[in-house]
Design a protein around this motif. Structure first.
Motif, PDB file in Angstrom:
ATOM      1  N   VAL A  99       8.868  48.387 -68.944  1.00  0.00           N
ATOM      2  CA  VAL A  99       9.420  47.417 -67.984  1.00  0.00           C
ATOM      3  C   VAL A  99       9.382  46.003 -68.567  1.00  0.00           C
ATOM      4  CG1 VAL A  99       8.948  46.296 -65.762  1.00  0.00           C
ATOM      5  CG2 VAL A  99       8.870  48.795 -65.952  1.00  0.00           C
ATOM      6  N   HIS A 100       8.232  45.629 -69.102  1.00  0.00           N
ATOM      7  CA  HIS A 100       8.068  44.284 -69.673  1.00  0.00           C
ATOM      8  C   HIS A 100       9.100  44.050 -70.777  1.00  0.00           C
ATOM      9  CE1 HIS A 100       6.200  41.028 -71.979  1.00  0.00           C
ATOM     10  NE2 HIS A 100       5.473  40.746 -70.913  1.00  0.00           N
ATOM     11  N   GLN A 101       9.287  45.032 -71.642  1.00  0.00           N
ATOM     12  CA  GLN A 101      10.245  44.899 -72.754  1.00  0.00           C
ATOM     13  C   GLN A 101      11.690  44.858 -72.251  1.00  0.00           C
ATOM     14  OE1 GLN A 101       8.782  48.356 -74.721  1.00  0.00           O
ATOM     15  NE2 GLN A 101       7.444  47.217 -76.122  1.00  0.00           N
ATOM     16  N   ASN A 102      11.993  45.588 -71.169  1.00  0.00           N
ATOM     17  CA  ASN A 102      13.315  45.521 -70.557  1.00  0.00           C
ATOM     18  C   ASN A 102      13.631  44.098 -70.113  1.00  0.00           C
ATOM     19  OD1 ASN A 102      15.268  47.915 -69.609  1.00  0.00           O
ATOM     20  ND2 ASN A 102      13.216  48.779 -69.898  1.00  0.00           N
ATOM     21  N   LYS A 132       3.522  43.704 -60.182  1.00  0.00           N
ATOM     22  CA  LYS A 132       2.820  42.852 -61.141  1.00  0.00           C
ATOM     23  C   LYS A 132       2.023  43.669 -62.172  1.00  0.00           C
ATOM     24  CE  LYS A 132       0.615  38.382 -61.261  1.00  0.00           C
ATOM     25  NZ  LYS A 132       0.003  37.296 -60.498  1.00  0.00           N
ATOM     26  N   SER A 133       1.504  44.810 -61.751  1.00  0.00           N
ATOM     27  CA  SER A 133       0.643  45.586 -62.660  1.00  0.00           C
ATOM     28  C   SER A 133       1.394  46.714 -63.365  1.00  0.00           C
ATOM     29  CB  SER A 133      -0.523  46.185 -61.863  1.00  0.00           C
ATOM     30  OG  SER A 133      -0.009  47.068 -60.875  1.00  0.00           O
ATOM     31  N   LYS A 134       2.739  46.745 -63.246  1.00  0.00           N
ATOM     32  CA  LYS A 134       3.495  47.899 -63.756  1.00  0.00           C
ATOM     33  C   LYS A 134       4.318  47.579 -65.015  1.00  0.00           C
ATOM     34  CE  LYS A 134       2.285  50.580 -60.269  1.00  0.00           C
ATOM     35  NZ  LYS A 134       3.112  51.171 -59.237  1.00  0.00           N
ATOM     36  N   GLY A 135       4.091  46.422 -65.613  1.00  0.00           N
ATOM     37  CA  GLY A 135       4.908  46.024 -66.759  1.00  0.00           C
ATOM     38  C   GLY A 135       4.820  46.960 -67.943  1.00  0.00           C
ATOM     39  N   PHE A 136       3.707  47.685 -68.065  1.00  0.00           N
ATOM     40  CA  PHE A 136       3.501  48.574 -69.224  1.00  0.00           C
ATOM     41  C   PHE A 136       4.209  49.912 -69.053  1.00  0.00           C
ATOM     42  CE2 PHE A 136       0.384  49.677 -66.086  1.00  0.00           C
ATOM     43  CZ  PHE A 136       0.294  51.060 -66.163  1.00  0.00           C
ATOM     44  N   LYS A 137       4.691  50.213 -67.851  1.00  0.00           N
ATOM     45  CA  LYS A 137       5.249  51.548 -67.572  1.00  0.00           C
ATOM     46  C   LYS A 137       6.639  51.719 -68.170  1.00  0.00           C
ATOM     47  CE  LYS A 137       2.952  53.584 -63.682  1.00  0.00           C
ATOM     48  NZ  LYS A 137       3.177  54.457 -62.532  1.00  0.00           N
ATOM     49  N   MET A 138       6.917  52.940 -68.595  1.00  0.00           N
ATOM     50  CA  MET A 138       8.264  53.299 -69.039  1.00  0.00           C
ATOM     51  C   MET A 138       9.093  53.668 -67.812  1.00  0.00           C
ATOM     52  SD  MET A 138       8.193  52.978 -72.345  1.00  0.00           S
ATOM     53  CE  MET A 138       9.530  53.941 -73.074  1.00  0.00           C
ATOM     54  N   PRO A 139      10.410  53.439 -67.845  1.00  0.00           N
ATOM     55  CA  PRO A 139      11.239  53.766 -66.675  1.00  0.00           C
ATOM     56  C   PRO A 139      11.057  55.195 -66.165  1.00  0.00           C
ATOM     57  CG  PRO A 139      12.516  52.451 -68.200  1.00  0.00           C
ATOM     58  CD  PRO A 139      11.204  52.737 -68.883  1.00  0.00           C
ATOM     59  N   PHE A 140      10.922  56.180 -67.098  1.00  0.00           N
ATOM     60  CA  PHE A 140      10.813  57.578 -66.652  1.00  0.00           C
ATOM     61  C   PHE A 140       9.487  57.861 -65.933  1.00  0.00           C
ATOM     62  CE2 PHE A 140       9.103  57.680 -71.009  1.00  0.00           C
ATOM     63  CZ  PHE A 140       7.926  58.392 -70.818  1.00  0.00           C
ATOM     64  N   GLU A 141       8.533  56.952 -66.064  1.00  0.00           N
ATOM     65  CA  GLU A 141       7.242  57.129 -65.384  1.00  0.00           C
ATOM     66  C   GLU A 141       7.270  56.562 -63.958  1.00  0.00           C
ATOM     67  OE1 GLU A 141       3.883  56.819 -68.777  1.00  0.00           O
ATOM     68  OE2 GLU A 141       4.982  54.956 -68.459  1.00  0.00           O
ATOM     69  N   GLU A 146      10.744  52.201 -57.502  1.00  0.00           N
ATOM     70  CA  GLU A 146      10.148  51.265 -58.463  1.00  0.00           C
ATOM     71  C   GLU A 146      11.185  50.817 -59.491  1.00  0.00           C
ATOM     72  OE1 GLU A 146       5.437  52.461 -58.724  1.00  0.00           O
ATOM     73  OE2 GLU A 146       6.875  53.746 -59.751  1.00  0.00           O
ATOM     74  N   GLN A 147      12.023  51.758 -59.947  1.00  0.00           N
ATOM     75  CA  GLN A 147      13.057  51.383 -60.911  1.00  0.00           C
ATOM     76  C   GLN A 147      14.044  50.386 -60.291  1.00  0.00           C
ATOM     77  OE1 GLN A 147      14.738  54.416 -63.662  1.00  0.00           O
ATOM     78  NE2 GLN A 147      13.437  55.862 -62.565  1.00  0.00           N
ATOM     79  N   GLN A 148      14.356  50.586 -59.009  1.00  0.00           N
ATOM     80  CA  GLN A 148      15.264  49.642 -58.356  1.00  0.00           C
ATOM     81  C   GLN A 148      14.610  48.262 -58.226  1.00  0.00           C
ATOM     82  OE1 GLN A 148      18.153  48.678 -58.192  1.00  0.00           O
ATOM     83  NE2 GLN A 148      19.084  50.165 -56.787  1.00  0.00           N
ATOM     84  N   ALA A 153      14.132  42.700 -60.166  1.00  0.00           N
ATOM     85  CA  ALA A 153      13.381  41.705 -60.959  1.00  0.00           C
ATOM     86  C   ALA A 153      14.252  41.180 -62.099  1.00  0.00           C
ATOM     87  CB  ALA A 153      12.105  42.341 -61.521  1.00  0.00           C
ATOM     88  N   ARG A 154      14.959  42.090 -62.755  1.00  0.00           N
ATOM     89  CA  ARG A 154      15.849  41.699 -63.861  1.00  0.00           C
ATOM     90  C   ARG A 154      16.932  40.743 -63.359  1.00  0.00           C
ATOM     91  NH1 ARG A 154      18.767  46.641 -66.605  1.00  0.00           N
ATOM     92  NH2 ARG A 154      19.773  46.638 -64.577  1.00  0.00           N
ATOM     93  N   ALA A 155      17.464  41.029 -62.163  1.00  0.00           N
ATOM     94  CA  ALA A 155      18.504  40.166 -61.591  1.00  0.00           C
ATOM     95  C   ALA A 155      17.980  38.774 -61.259  1.00  0.00           C
ATOM     96  CB  ALA A 155      19.081  40.821 -60.335  1.00  0.00           C
TER      97      ALA A 155
END
Length: 227
Positions: A99-102, A132-141, A146-148, A153-155
């Protein structure tokens, strides 16, 4: 006096040589939430694509977040999009990074260079959407909801005046849809961001009533304008 974020005047919208919408007129102000509804094939997507510069504006005048769409060429489109947020139904996250890298990828792509500011901004938008605590997660996790939230957040990364949300609850269960709707309305209220949300979901509309633009018979009908 409210700040106008979108102003559309006497606009005709084409797909190729086909006239999809004609004589379109509406304003959207800062902090306003507007639904965009209409049957498939009535021009909803064409209107959204016009607003974010994918479809060139041929006839009429339109101003979006301070950009004149009539004078828009491909070189200016990236600058328009830096002032918009777009939220997709299918999230469109990069699956090979967390998420953080995205979010970092988007900031770098839109010209951010200061590493400290990049970190602060990422933490800020993740906090706004409750991740706030989910930046390390991969989208598939992550769950669909959460992905939405990551997509929202990206928007928000470039503090847009306008978010265009295309069926953001389309792939979500009712409870998760509720959470996303509450988040979107909160963003409107707290940050003064205008949101245009295309949807077919009348359960959501009934639960969270707001102004409506409806595409029908080549027109855009505005619930804020008496028939």
């Amino acid at each position: 006096m409210s700040e106008t974020v979108v102003s559309v005047r006497d606009v005709n919208i084409y797909q190729g040589s086909n006239l999809v919408l004609q004589d379109v007129n509406f304003n959207i102000n800062r902090g306003e939430f507007v639904y965009l509804v209409g049957k498939t094939g009535t021009g909803k997507s064409s209107l959204l694509k016009t607003l974010y510069g994918e479809l060139p504006l041929r006839e009429g005048t339109a101003n979006v977040a301070g950009f004149d769409l009539k004078g828009m060429n491909w070189k200016k489109v990236p600058f328009l999009r830096r002032n918009l947020g777009v939220v997709f139904q299918d999230f469109q996250l990069l699956t090979d990074r967390n998420v953080h890298q995205n979010l970092r990828f988007v900031l770098k792509a839109t010209g951010w260079t200061d590493e400290k500011l990049i970190e602060e901004k990422i933490n800020d938008v993740l906090d706004k959407v409750g991740l706030k605590s989910k930046g390390f997660k991969m989208p598939f996790e992550m769950s669909g909801g959460e992905q939405q939230r990551v997509d929202i957040a990206r928007a928000l990364l470039n503090s847009p005046k306008l978010i265009l949300a295309d069926e953001p609850t389309g792939n979500l269960d009712p409870e998760t849809s509720d959470e996303i709707m509450q988040l979107l309305f909160q963003i409107c209220k707290d940050y003064g961001t205008a949101i245009v949300m295309a949807t077919h979901d009348f359960i959501v509309i009934n639960r969270y009533p707001s102004r409506m633009l409806k595409t029908e018979r080549n027109r855009v009908l505005d619930s804020a304008v008496p028939a």
